[in-house]
Design a protein around this motif. Structure first.
Motif, short mmCIF file in Angstrom:
data_model
loop_
_atom_site.label_atom_id
_atom_site.label_comp_id
_atom_site.label_asym_id
_atom_site.label_seq_id
_atom_site.Cartn_x
_atom_site.Cartn_y
_atom_site.Cartn_z
N GLY A 255 0.80 -1.23 0.00
CA GLY A 255 0.00 0.00 0.00
C GLY A 255 0.82 1.27 0.00
O GLY A 255 0.45 2.26 -0.64
N SER A 256 1.96 1.27 0.72
CA SER A 256 2.76 2.49 0.79
C SER A 256 3.20 2.93 -0.59
O SER A 256 3.16 4.11 -0.93
CB SER A 256 3.99 2.27 1.67
N VAL A 257 3.63 1.97 -1.41
CA VAL A 257 4.06 2.30 -2.76
C VAL A 257 2.88 2.89 -3.53
O VAL A 257 3.02 3.89 -4.25
CB VAL A 257 4.63 1.05 -3.47
N GLY A 258 1.71 2.28 -3.33
CA GLY A 258 0.52 2.81 -4.00
C GLY A 258 0.24 4.24 -3.58
O GLY A 258 0.01 5.12 -4.42
N ILE B 286 10.62 3.00 -5.53
CA ILE B 286 9.85 1.96 -6.24
C ILE B 286 8.60 2.58 -6.87
O ILE B 286 8.23 2.28 -8.01
CB ILE B 286 9.46 0.81 -5.28
N ALA B 287 7.96 3.49 -6.11
CA ALA B 287 6.76 4.14 -6.64
C ALA B 287 7.10 4.93 -7.90
O ALA B 287 6.37 4.87 -8.90
CB ALA B 287 6.15 5.05 -5.58
N THR C 51 0.00 -2.50 -6.62
CA THR C 51 0.66 -3.76 -7.01
C THR C 51 2.03 -3.53 -7.62
O THR C 51 2.67 -4.49 -8.06
CB THR C 51 -0.20 -4.52 -8.04
N PHE C 52 2.51 -2.29 -7.62
CA PHE C 52 3.81 -1.99 -8.25
C PHE C 52 4.91 -2.91 -7.75
O PHE C 52 5.74 -3.39 -8.53
CB PHE C 52 4.22 -0.54 -7.94
N THR D 96 0.74 8.41 -5.76
CA THR D 96 -0.18 9.53 -5.99
C THR D 96 0.10 10.68 -5.03
O THR D 96 -0.11 11.84 -5.37
CB THR D 96 -1.65 9.11 -5.80
N GLY D 97 0.58 10.38 -3.83
CA GLY D 97 0.75 11.44 -2.82
C GLY D 97 2.19 11.67 -2.41
O GLY D 97 2.45 12.24 -1.36
N GLY D 98 3.15 11.20 -3.21
CA GLY D 98 4.55 11.42 -2.85
C GLY D 98 4.86 10.82 -1.49
O GLY D 98 4.50 9.68 -1.21
N LEU D 99 5.51 11.62 -0.66
CA LEU D 99 5.96 11.09 0.63
C LEU D 99 4.84 11.05 1.68
O LEU D 99 5.11 10.87 2.86
CB LEU D 99 7.13 11.93 1.14
N SER D 100 3.60 11.22 1.26
CA SER D 100 2.52 11.26 2.24
C SER D 100 2.29 9.91 2.90
O SER D 100 1.48 9.81 3.81
CB SER D 100 1.23 11.74 1.59
N PHE D 101 2.99 8.85 2.48
CA PHE D 101 2.86 7.57 3.18
C PHE D 101 3.69 7.54 4.45
O PHE D 101 3.50 6.71 5.32
CB PHE D 101 3.32 6.42 2.26
N LEU D 102 4.61 8.49 4.56
CA LEU D 102 5.59 8.42 5.66
C LEU D 102 5.06 8.71 7.07
O LEU D 102 5.56 8.12 8.03
CB LEU D 102 6.76 9.35 5.36
#
Lengths: 906, 69
Positions: free
Chosen positions: A57-60, A304-305, A320-321, A64-70
């Motif tokens: 999910g983080s890559v997903g 990876i994203a 799924t990247f 779209t949101g750049g580093l917003s998974f962090l």
């Protein structure tokens, strides 16, 4: 890749996990030190935080949101330093009260209320279901991709048995039942499970690093190449900054807050970090090691994203990247490894979460119902331990099936992170009741219930309901126009608060009402006696663990009832073991008693809590014991007593501080003694040196006389003998003075009485005694006295020594030809001043203070070799000081010197 | 002896929040490459590593001193 290879890989992997768990369990059942009793294993098992969300999910999200998974990983890092205080306290409380879930932890604080426990359980179950569903989704999608979309099985929406996610769910149920409910442990500890989870953490990190390095170095040569390529691409360049990626400031901060709570409050995190914890000390390591793990597993997400976005067609789902990238270049074995990594991330989450939830469901929902129905009262055959396991298994199946249904109906339309965040927001609702409960005494059951309910209602309305509406199960009108058409009730802009994303909006309002009502209602309601007692325990747990406990409940039960109930829930063997232990520690014989006392009931209740939760344990005990909760006033009294004890302990603390001060003084005194000792050592060295000089000259002269007696002229012989005599004099003088010093020092510590002494008389007699010497050198000695009868208090012989020392000093240093010594004795205020003036060479100003020290002798060219021993003035000053007097010298070079002694008159 | 670790660690948490939350973190939120890495990416991971290092240091600092005594 063939589906059989994939399944084989998954099964082999699960086999390894089982083997690990089995070995660890067997190892510790053999009585050896537990393998998981290790801070590193503990930290790794905490990484159950990283699920398929992290892995896929983080890559997903990053695409779209750049580093917003962090923020999901930064939040735990920033709160980690506080675990030292907060998490360790939670662990100590839970161990003391034998709490086995977050629901237990919260309800025990609010008077072991079953209502609170049920509420927390419901929120947790409903909150976590979306979270579990995304794990199922990730695994299903993973198999679909790795088999190159070969089987329609994976996209089928027809019957459930044709749906791959159903079979994934079924498999997960089997794993969870096998891992989490193999046996009931009195403390809900599953060491094998923890070891397996720790192993899974290693596997998923390794797998992610493999794909990360594969992308950076195989697909692109070097990180620089990848980032520069992304920089050239308008699509990916926007992801470099949150602003250009369209992530708001609020979202960033809110995600940080939610994850900071989630790392402790998520049922599975609470289970691993608190319930499975073996020693609070292990938290110290986890505080840095878990954040480090999170950092490592996130390093490659962003690259990876970017790579996925640049290399893969836009039809590929970003979630799924991780798997699609190796698949796109036919790197089959890397794909399989990555799949196993994602699989391990998903399974560890599902297994621990559903185990934790099943404990909560059976302890806080099912058992209370059964208790109400009186199932445990009747004398039917009923094996508590076995029944508990069945309940757990049933709960696991129920939770997983609901998760599956959620996935089938709603989850397909969302990306992993969005669904996961719905769960985070639900779990954050526990924060006020949990943390305020640990540090604020005023929280009541009513307050906790009000806060939880308000937060839950807002959460349901703003998040799950809108997802259901979006999926078309309920009318989407309320999302667009607000409930009943009321504009400001739009769930994504509640109360007209626009400009926030759905999660931030939901988190903001739910936590706002939750906190407000928690404190508001608490302040307006009265805590029950038990709540007050538990609050005291939560706040001051360290006082309780020190062994000081007080009875909250006065109650008694028939011993036969008690044993019957305990045997049911814990089994005969365990109960016998507990009784044995109780007998030993309390010097009692339980089997002889007919009535069980409060102590024993509390003891059993605590252990029963471990099996069925605090609230249910309380209900069970209530059913067999006649208990009267002591009144609020009495609890207050108990607390008052505690306060007294505390005051006493504070007094003790003060005492110990005093002792510390004394120790300090002693140390100081010791240091002084050491300094004195050093001084003495120096003194002796000097004395020895001073003695050696005359002895050497006496020895050599004597030798000369002995050897050359015949040859020496009369004059020479006389000269040598004179020297011998004077050197011997010097030695004896020195020895006398050293002895004097010792005597004076000894006197300072003895209490030889002082007596009135007429100083005038002493001076007169000293003058008479030295008359002969003066006359020989033609020295004139004058004496003026204005206070003939004044007396000082002191020792006559010592004062005589002072006078003689000063006079002989003047004698030594006065002018060689026309020597003049002037003595004066005057009264000034309450003092007698004795002055001795000579007309010698005088003393240079820089030496005036020095001459009172030991062995200071003035070297002067004219007078050649110094004449004294260097101790005279030192002794004089010692004596004067002993008599509370002061000695000083005034002198100018060439004009002689005046010594003044000031002594107090009696 | 008084254990200063909780207070020190709390200060670290506050400082970490200051560095990583908006608005301060926004100072580094601009598209660009520094060396070979995106600026924000570099900033966040660096601060992250520092916080981890300091946490480990602060937690252990006292233990060692205690052992010496």
């Amino acid at each position: 890749m063939s589906i059989y290879i994939v399944l084989l890989g998954a099964v082999a992997y699960i086999g390894v996990l089982f083997f690990t768990a089995w070995r660890v369990d067997r190892y510790s059942s053999e009585g050896r030190k537990s393998v998981v009793n290790n801070p590193y294993i503990y930290s790794l098992s905490l990484a159950v935080y990283c699920t398929a969300w992290t892995f896929f999910g983080s890559v997903g999200r990053a695409s779209t949101g750049g580093l917003s998974f962090l923020p999901i990983y930064l939040g735990p890092t920033l709160t980690a330093p506080l675990w030292f205080t907060v998490l360790r306290k939670m662990i100590v409380i839970s161990k003391h009260q034998r709490l086995t879930s977050i629901a237990d932890f919260i309800s025990a604080r609010y008077g072991k209320s079953n209502t609170v426990a049920t509420a927390v359980t419901i929120i947790a179950v409903l909150g976590i279901i979306p979270y579990i569903s995304i794990q199922l989704k990730a695994v299903t999608t993973g198999i679909d991709i790795i088999t190159a979309h070969h089987y329609s099985f994976f996209t089928s929406k027809a019957a459930f048995y044709l749906d791959a996610s159903f079979w994934v769910t079924a498999a997960m149920i089997v794993f969870t039942v096998l891992f989490g409910t193999r046996k009931t442990d009195p403390n809900e500890r599953h060491e094998g499970l923890v070891a397996a989870v720790a192993l899974e953490s290693i596997v998923k990190l390794l797998a992610f690093w493999v794909i990360g390095i594969f992308v950076l170095y195989y697909l692109y040569g070097a990180p620089r190449d990848l980032f520069e390529a992304a920089w050239q691409n308008a699509d990916t360049r926007a992801l470099f900054s949150l602003k250009t990626a369209g992530v708001s400031d609020t979202t960033w901060n809110v995600l940080m807050l939610l994850s900071g709570f989630a790392i402790i409050l998520l049922p599975r995190q609470f289970h691993i970090s608190v319930v499975e914890n073996i020693h609070p000390r292990h938290v110290n390591t986890a505080m840095w090691m878990l954040p480090l793990y999170l950092l490592l597993i996130n390093v490659f997400v962003f690259p990876i994203a970017l790579a996925g976005k640049m290399l893969l067609p836009s039809t590929v789902a970003p979630d799924t990247f991780v798997l699609s990238l190796p698949m796109s270049v036919n790197a089959d074995w890397i794909s399989l490894l990555v799949f196993i990594g994602g699989f391990s991330a998903a399974t560890s989450m599902v297994i621990v979460s559903s185990t934790a939830l099943s404990i909560m469901i059976s302890n806080h929902i099912i058992i209370p119902v059964l208790l109400k129905l009186g199932r445990f009262r009747s004398d039917t055959h009923f094996d508590g331990g076995k029944a508990l396991l069945q309940l757990r298994r049933f709960s696991i199946v129920a939770v997983m099936m609901i998760a599956y249904l959620y996935l089938r109906s709603v989850g397909q339309g969302y990306d992993l992170v969005s669904v996961g965040l719905i769960s985070f927001t639900a779990v954050a609702q526990f924060a006020p009741a949990t943390f305020a409960g640990m540090y604020w005494k005023g929280g009541t059951r009513q307050g906790a219930m009000a806060g939880l309910t308000a937060g839950f209602v807002v959460w349901v309305y703003t998040l799950p309901l809108t997802t259901l509406a979006k999926a078309g199960y309920i009318s989407a009108d309320f999302v667009q126009h607000g409930l009943w058409g009321i504009h400001w009730l739009r769930p994504n802009a509640l109360f007209g608060l626009e400009g926030m994303d759905a999660i931030s909006n939901a988190a903001f309002w739910s936590l706002f009402f939750n906190t407000l009502l928690y404190f508001g209602v608490s302040l307006f309601s009265r805590p029950s006696a038990l709540t007050l007692a538990q609050a005291d325990l939560y706040l001051n747990i360290h006082r309780y663990t020190a062994g000081q406990e007080y009875d909250v409940m006065r109650r008694a039960a028939k011993m036969s009832d008690l044993l019957r109930v305990m045997n049911r829930f814990l089994g005969m063997a365990r109960v016998d073991e507990l009784i044995e232990k109780y007998n030993q520690t309390n010097a009692a014989d339980v089997h002889r008693q007919t009535m069980a006392e409060a102590d024993l009931i509390n003891y059993f209740e605590t252990h029963l809590s471990g099996a069925i939760g605090a609230a249910s344990a309380r209900v069970v005990m209530e059913s067999i014991s006649k208990e009267e909760y002591i009144s609020l006033e009495e609890v207050m009294q108990v607390l008052e007593q505690t306060r007294e004890v505390m005051q006493y302990s504070r007094a003790l603390e003060a005492k110990s501080a005093e002792l510390e001060a004394t120790t300090l003084q002693l140390t100081e005194a010791n240091n002084q003694l050491k300094a004195l000792d050093q001084l003495k050592a120096d003194f002796i060295t000097t004395v020895t040196h001073e003695l050696r000089t005359p002895v050497t000259s006496i020895k050599s002269l004597s030798k000369i006389i002995l050897d050359y007696r015949e040859e020496l002229s009369e004059a020479k012989l006389n000269e040598y003998l004179t020297i011998l005599v004077s050197e011997s004099d010097r030695i004896s003088r020195l020895i006398n003075q050293v002895l004097d010093i010792e005597k004076i020092r000894a006197e300072a510590h003895s209490d030889r009485p002082m007596e009135p002494v007429q100083l005038n008389a002493i001076i007169q007699s000293a003058r008479t005694g030295m008359e002969q010497m003066f006359r020989e050198r033609n020295i004139e000695c004058k004496y003026y006295c204005t206070a003939p009868n004044a007396e000082v208090s002191g020792h006559k012989d010592r004062l005589t020594q002072v006078v003689i020392n000063l006079m002989s000093n003047a004698y030594k240093f006065c002018d060689q030809e026309n020597g003049l010594i002037t003595l004066r004795l005057d009264k000034y205020k309450n003092y007698l001043i004795f002055q001795v003036k000579d007309n010698g060479a005088g003393i240079p100003p820089d030496a005036q203070e020095l001459i009172f020290g030991q062995f200071t002798q003035l070297q002067s060219g004219e007078q050649g070799k110094p004449q004294g021993t260097g101790l005279g003035l030192f002794i004089t000053r010692q004596i004067v000081q002993q008599h509370q007097g002061v000695i000083s010298v005034e002198s100018r070079v060439g004009e002689g010197a005046t010594f003044k002694v000031r002594l107090p008159i009696v | 002896m008084n254990d200063q670790r909780p207070a020190r660690l709390m200060l670290l948490a506050v400082l970490g929040c200051f560095m990583m939350l908006r608005p301060v973190m926004g100072i580094f939120d601009w598209p660009g490459l520094k060396g070979a890495l995106p600026v924000l990416y570099l900033y966040l991971f660096t601060v992250w590593a520092i916080v981890i290092g300091l946490t480990a240091f602060l937690v252990r600092f006292y233990d060692q001193k205690k052992n010496k005594l």
